[in-house]
Design an enzyme around this catalytic site. Structure first.
Site, PDB file in Angstrom:
ATOM      1  N   ARG A  73       5.146  -4.621   5.083  1.00 12.22           N
ATOM      2  CA  ARG A  73       4.506  -3.905   4.314  1.00 12.22           C
ATOM      3  C   ARG A  73       4.574  -4.078   2.765  1.00 12.22           C
ATOM      4  NH1 ARG A  73       2.441   2.245   3.032  1.00 12.22           N
ATOM      5  NH2 ARG A  73       0.586   1.881   2.143  1.00 12.22           N
ATOM      6  N   HIS A  77       2.967  -5.731  -0.615  1.00 11.59           N
ATOM      7  CA  HIS A  77       2.882  -4.571  -1.946  1.00 11.59           C
ATOM      8  C   HIS A  77       3.814  -5.125  -3.001  1.00 11.59           C
ATOM      9  CE1 HIS A  77       1.381  -0.616  -0.117  1.00 11.59           C
ATOM     10  NE2 HIS A  77       0.889  -1.764   0.416  1.00 11.59           N
ATOM     11  N   ASN A 106       1.852   3.619  -2.482  1.00  6.46           N
ATOM     12  CA  ASN A 106       3.185   3.697  -2.258  1.00  6.46           C
ATOM     13  C   ASN A 106       3.666   5.149  -2.121  1.00  6.46           C
ATOM     14  OD1 ASN A 106       3.415   0.796  -2.090  1.00  6.46           O
ATOM     15  ND2 ASN A 106       3.730   0.805  -4.305  1.00  6.46           N
ATOM     16  N   HIS A 205      -1.642  -4.976  10.601  1.00  4.54           N
ATOM     17  CA  HIS A 205      -1.822  -3.826  11.315  1.00  4.54           C
ATOM     18  C   HIS A 205      -1.828  -3.635  12.689  1.00  4.54           C
ATOM     19  CE1 HIS A 205      -3.668  -1.977   7.320  1.00  4.54           C
ATOM     20  NE2 HIS A 205      -2.580  -2.537   7.137  1.00  4.54           N
TER      21      HIS A 205
END
Ligand code: HEM
Ligand SMILES: *[C@@H]1O[C@H](CO)[C@@H](O)[C@H](O)[C@H]1NC(C)=O
Length: 338
Positions: A73, A77, A106, A205
């Protein structure tokens, strides 16, 4: 060329200039597409980099499988905020510098920074001031997927680290859990990523966890497109109102820690954890379909197809580069500019 009129020449010149401008700066919201990346970028200067990152990731994932998800992840980001430039890794340094760690997506959520630090420290010990934090993160994300049982791909390298970060850009560019399909498509299109890329990348996911705060509304009557049994189970963990904001549920309840296509099978049963997940299948519920329904069904039934598309889309996402003119370097410590 010789027969071209003066106005024709002007149009041609303008076109050529535009082409140069687009290939230098990228056409996507100030984010460029990296030109100089290569799988052999460190072949001479740091041949050990891939094995060093891999061994740090192997230890981290063996100790905590969720860490693989968290590092994957982080790469997303990083890349979605002014390109893959390690900006997400910079700590706040008050009063002068605000990084991206406090951005909505975040804060209290992004994790895995210590693992990136550990990998970077081992890489520095092997080859000083050579490999960027952005490249360490790109390799770590690839290794995370493989270590969790997923596919793999050759990582193109040669990224540089930004000396700057933007919390505002992080807030503006990272999609939230109640996003509609239309909004998800627009967010990815702004990075030059197609609907197919978006759906494949959402398959990340298939691993990891989300906090109650991100799915409370969905399981407490706020969403038509949800499996009633699934919602009832989750309400025990995440009741209406307040409390339990930090309680965690797996994003893929079928195989929470395995990088497979279980996430897509869950979507076909209306068992996506986030509203944004379920938007990829039968968006809106009540029998209404989504433009991604057929692709979700395909991935649900064909893990190899998902693996191929995911790898391709990860390479594409990994090619996102900072806007021209962004000051860059090879950071020695991923948390602060040199
Ligand atoms: C499509 C739009 C996306 C949205 C709206 C979204 C949103 C979210 C949210 C809300 C969480 C839970 C955070 C928390 O509760 O702390 C999460 C977790 C996660 N996301 Fe996404 N995400 C998206 C796309 C992606 C992509 C493209 C990737 C990677 C390629 C990714 C990888 C992950 C992973 C692995 C986790 C679990 C992290 C962990 O357990 O630490 N996501 N995402
Ligand atoms: C809801 O989930 C259950 C498993 O928890 C499954 O058997 C059922 O088919 C799902 N319902 C729908 C409408 O997909």
């Amino acid at each position: 060329m010789a027969a071209m009129s003066a106005s024709g020449r002007r149009v041609f010149l303008l076109g050529a200039l535009l082409l140069v401008a687009v290939s230098c700066h990228g056409g996507f919201g100030g984010v460029g597409v990296a030109e100089g990346l290569s799988t052999r970028y460190y072949a001479k200067t740091c041949p050990a980099v891939e094995s060093v990152v891999r061994s740090v990731m192997a230890r981290a994932v063996a100790a905590d499988r969720r860490m693989g998800a968290s590092v994957l992840r982080l790469f997303f980001h990083d890349c979605f905020v002014n390109g893959c430039d390690g900006s997400v890794l910079l700590d706040d340094a008050p009063p002068g510098f605000t990084g991206e760690k406090g951005a909505g997506a975040n804060a209290g959520s992004a994790r895995g920074f210590e693992v990136v630090d550990a990998a970077k420290a081992r890489v520095e010990a092997a080859c000083r001031a050579t490999v960027s934090c952005a490249d360490v993160l790109a390799l770590a994300a690839r290794d995370a997927v493989a270590l969790l049982g997923g596919t793999t791909w050759p990582v193109r390298l040669g990224r540089k680290d930004a000396r700057t970060a933007s919390q505002a850009a992080a807030n503006g560019n990272l999609p939230g859990p109640v996003s509609s399909l239309t909004s998800l498509l627009a967010t990815f299109a702004a990075k030059g990523l197609s609907a197919r890329d978006m759906t494949a990348l959402s398959g990340a996911h298939t691993v990891g966890r989300a906090r109650c705060a991100t799915f409370r509304g969905r399981v407490n009557g706020g969403d038509a497109n949800v499996n009633a049994t699934f919602a009832a189970q989750l309400r025990r963990l995440c009741p209406a109102g307040t409390g339990g904001d930090g309680n965690l549920a797996p994003l893929d309840a079928e195989t929470p820690d395995v990088f497979d296509n279980g996430y897509f099978r869950e979507l076909t049963k209306q068992r996506g954890l986030l509203h944004s997940d379920q938007e990829l299948f039968a968006a809106g519920g009540g029998g209404r379909s989504s433009s991604q329904d057929a692709l979700v069904r395909k991935y649900a039934g064909n893990g190899a197809k998902f693996a191929r598309d995911f790898a391709k889309a990860m390479v594409k996402m990994g090619n996102l580069a900072p806007a021209a003119g962004t000051p860059v370097e090879v950071r020695l410590n991923c948390r602060k500019p040199n």
